[in-house]
Design an enzyme around this catalytic site. Structure first.
Site, PDB file in Angstrom:
ATOM      1  N   PHE A 144      -8.778 -34.706  49.390  1.00  0.00           N
ATOM      2  CA  PHE A 144      -7.860 -35.534  48.613  1.00  0.00           C
ATOM      3  C   PHE A 144      -8.148 -35.399  47.129  1.00  0.00           C
ATOM      4  O   PHE A 144      -9.310 -35.423  46.707  1.00  0.00           O
ATOM      5  CB  PHE A 144      -7.999 -37.017  48.986  1.00  0.00           C
ATOM      6  CG  PHE A 144      -7.546 -37.351  50.376  1.00  0.00           C
ATOM      7  CD1 PHE A 144      -6.207 -37.602  50.652  1.00  0.00           C
ATOM      8  CD2 PHE A 144      -8.464 -37.434  51.409  1.00  0.00           C
ATOM      9  CE1 PHE A 144      -5.801 -37.930  51.921  1.00  0.00           C
ATOM     10  CE2 PHE A 144      -8.061 -37.763  52.693  1.00  0.00           C
ATOM     11  CZ  PHE A 144      -6.724 -38.004  52.950  1.00  0.00           C
ATOM     12  N   ASP A 145      -7.095 -35.291  46.336  1.00  0.00           N
ATOM     13  CA  ASP A 145      -7.216 -35.549  44.911  1.00  0.00           C
ATOM     14  C   ASP A 145      -7.320 -37.063  44.737  1.00  0.00           C
ATOM     15  O   ASP A 145      -6.867 -37.821  45.609  1.00  0.00           O
ATOM     16  CB  ASP A 145      -5.986 -35.012  44.183  1.00  0.00           C
ATOM     17  CG  ASP A 145      -5.958 -35.414  42.729  1.00  0.00           C
ATOM     18  OD1 ASP A 145      -6.973 -35.231  42.042  1.00  0.00           O
ATOM     19  OD2 ASP A 145      -4.915 -35.938  42.281  1.00  0.00           O
ATOM     20  N   LYS A 146      -7.905 -37.522  43.647  1.00  0.00           N
ATOM     21  CA  LYS A 146      -8.075 -38.968  43.464  1.00  0.00           C
ATOM     22  C   LYS A 146      -6.880 -39.607  42.766  1.00  0.00           C
ATOM     23  O   LYS A 146      -6.162 -40.416  43.352  1.00  0.00           O
ATOM     24  CB  LYS A 146      -9.354 -39.258  42.666  1.00  0.00           C
ATOM     25  CG  LYS A 146      -9.592 -40.759  42.439  1.00  0.00           C
ATOM     26  CD  LYS A 146     -10.851 -41.012  41.634  1.00  0.00           C
ATOM     27  CE  LYS A 146     -10.660 -40.687  40.162  1.00  0.00           C
ATOM     28  NZ  LYS A 146      -9.731 -41.646  39.471  1.00  0.00           N
ATOM     29  N   VAL A 363      -4.522 -32.535  49.828  1.00  0.00           N
ATOM     30  CA  VAL A 363      -3.491 -33.493  49.436  1.00  0.00           C
ATOM     31  C   VAL A 363      -3.640 -33.770  47.951  1.00  0.00           C
ATOM     32  O   VAL A 363      -4.705 -34.206  47.494  1.00  0.00           O
ATOM     33  CB  VAL A 363      -3.623 -34.816  50.224  1.00  0.00           C
ATOM     34  CG1 VAL A 363      -2.474 -35.749  49.874  1.00  0.00           C
ATOM     35  CG2 VAL A 363      -3.655 -34.549  51.721  1.00  0.00           C
TER      36      VAL A 363
END
Length: 535
Positions: A144-146, A363
């Site tokens: 995941f990107d934050k 994502v």
């Protein structure tokens, strides 16, 4: 607000004023038309399992044809003169030719894939092909990107620290002027803070450029101004010498979980701004759901380690699975490293359908995520707030802020893989059983035709079952019940009104009831029968 010359997007609402809009592109180039084209292209792309089944069918069909031809020639030739025996062998050859058709096997995958693509589109998820739908189901690791993915992407200004000799207003002016050209989630927070303090950004901003993973710079009133992370500040030498106190404050703020944004020019830093972003609603449940399903979750972010750890703690992510301070190239290398790790979820017969390695999903929503999205086995873009680059690069686009849709997309991929495996096993077992029964004389031509039809309809029905949504079905049944109750009440009300009118007309013609007024009042209370009967 829009002014003369402003660009107007499709779906813009006019709230009462007169508006003249010039169309600058045909409808075929609209976002809706583009999405329709992508869905059509996705339905035409074949998945890995479908290609495997077609390769098997390409070799299986000639074998059946050859077997039927041999049955129709060699035994018939050996039984020359015996018409009954020849007829039986010809009948057997025709039956084998019919039941040998791999209809159910060939339909087992596309029926499920197309149904899965339709089900995903109904949930607001665009999957650009069957292979990506299968990859969603095979993913054993999700990166995941934050910012904007696990968090809301709506920063709020927490603190402003200015360098010696500078003022708060100056810092906000230079920073807001550069960020006025930016699409980064930080920009709205900085611009809002400047407006709140009466600071208007400059209109003379040119030469805006992005430093991937570090910051941006632009010419503001003829002066080159840099805005970016601590990494950029260190590269420009702002943290040494006179910038020491600012650097210490920046480290303290980052340790507390804030994102620090520096601003300055070639002579030094003007100061820094500390902002914070909240975890997106449902993010913790999303991570927990993946972990329960045996999917490993990791965070890849360009933000500092303190901000990344603060979000990870809120979501229940292990610190070992959090990687901060990454450039786009770093994210790309991390994704490649995850793909090389073993321990995927493939096992049993699934090994033959997809590559024997761990599938990795990425994502993200920003330009910095595009390389990682392209490198992952399946890239997922948060399209509701994502950049066009991320949406074009990704294999799956989520048109919603609701993270539950993301979990539903992965669950749909796992369901589709299970249905495909069920269909393949069912079609092979059914075909082998019918061929065996045919060769032993237990099934004739009619039975062979029926078995072929039943097999094809079975795999199609099983594949289409992925479109069944119990929640949507319950909602439709609930609405139907409400509509029926509303109709029944309206019908009862109409019957009472007609009966009252009929009674009043009879009274006007000399009816026998002496309590006309009472009945009128009782009718309003839906008790006219009791009133009249008592009179």
């Amino acid at each position: 607000p829009k002014a003369v010359g402003s660009e107007v997007f499709a779906g813009t609402l006019n709230q009462g004023a007169y508006l003249e809009v010039e169309a600058t592109a045909p409808s075929s180039e609209s976002t809706v038309a583009r999405l329709a084209e992508l869905v059509e292209q996705a339905s035409m792309q074949r998945s890995a399992t479908e290609r495997l089944v077609e390769r098997v069918a390409k070799r299986y069909t000639p074998v059946i044809l050859l077997a039927a031809l041999l049955l129709a020639t060699i035994p018939v030739g050996l039984a020359a003169g015996d018409w009954d025996a020849q007829r039986e062998w010809l009948y057997l050859a025709c039956t084998l030719l019919v039941i040998g058709c791999p209809c159910a096997l060939v339909l087992s995958t596309p029926a499920t894939v197309i149904s899965g693509l339709a089900a995903a589109a109904h949930k607001g998820v665009l999957v650009k092909g069957g292979q990506h739908l299968e990859a969603l189901g095979a993913a054993s690791t999700v990166a995941f990107d934050k910012t904007g993915t696990l968090t809301e992407g709506r920063y709020r200004l927490h603190e402003v620290a200015v360098a010696r000799g500078k003022t708060r207003g100056e810092l906000l002016f230079w920073t807001a002027s550069v960020e006025s050209q930016s699409s980064h989630p930080l920009a709205p927070a900085i611009l809002a803070a400047a407006r709140a303090e009466g600071v208007a950004p400059s209109e003379d901003v040119d030469g805006y450029e992005t430093l991937a993973g570090r910051g941006v710079f632009a010419e503001v009133d003829g002066r080159r101004v840099h805005v970016g992370s601590t990494r950029m500040a260190e590269g420009l030498g702002w943290t040494a010498g006179k910038g020491g106190p600012l650097a210490e404050r920046a480290r303290a703020l980052e340790a507390e979980g804030f994102t620090v944004c520096w601003a300055g020019d070639r002579r030094g830093a003007f100061g820094l701004l500390a902002v914070a972003d909240a975890a997106r609603k449902g993010a913790r449940e999303l991570v927990a759901g993946f972990q329960r399903a045996g999917v490993r979750c990791t965070m890849l972010t360009g933000d500092n380690a303190g901000a990344a750890k603060a979000v990870a703690d809120q979501l229940g992510l292990e610190s070992a699975r959090v990687h901060a301070g990454l450039t786009p190239e770093d994210k790309l290398e991390r994704v490649k490293g995850l793909k090389e790790e073993k321990g995927g979820r493939e096992r049993g017969l699934l090994r033959g359908l997809l590559p024997d390695r761990s599938m990795v999903a990425m994502v993200g929503d920003g330009v910095n995520d595009a390389p990682a999205l392209a490198a992952a086995d399946v890239g997922v873009a948060m399209g509701a707030a994502g950049t066009p680059v991320a949406m074009e690069t990704a294999d799956v686009v989520l048109f919603s802020h609701n993270l539950q849709r993301l979990q539903e997309a992965f669950a749909l991929g796992r369901t589709c893989r299970a249905k495909i495996l069920q269909n393949i096993v069912f079609s092979i077992v059914l075909k082998a059983a019918i061929i065996g029964l045919t060769l032993t004389g237990h099934v004739g031509l009619i039975g062979a035709v029926l078995s072929d039809v039943v097999g094809a309809m079975g795999v199609i029905g099983n594949g289409m079952s992925v479109m069944y949504d119990p929640m949507a079905t319950r909602r439709r049944l609930r609405k139907l019940k409400q509509d029926l109750l509303k109709g029944a009440r309206a019908l009862r009300g109409g019957v009472r009104e007609r009966r009252l009118v009929k009674y009043l007309e009879g009274e006007g013609e000399g009816g026998s009831c002496a309590k006309r007024g009472c009945c009128a009042e009782a009718a309003a209370a839906k008790e006219e029968e009791a009133c009249c009967s008592s009179g």
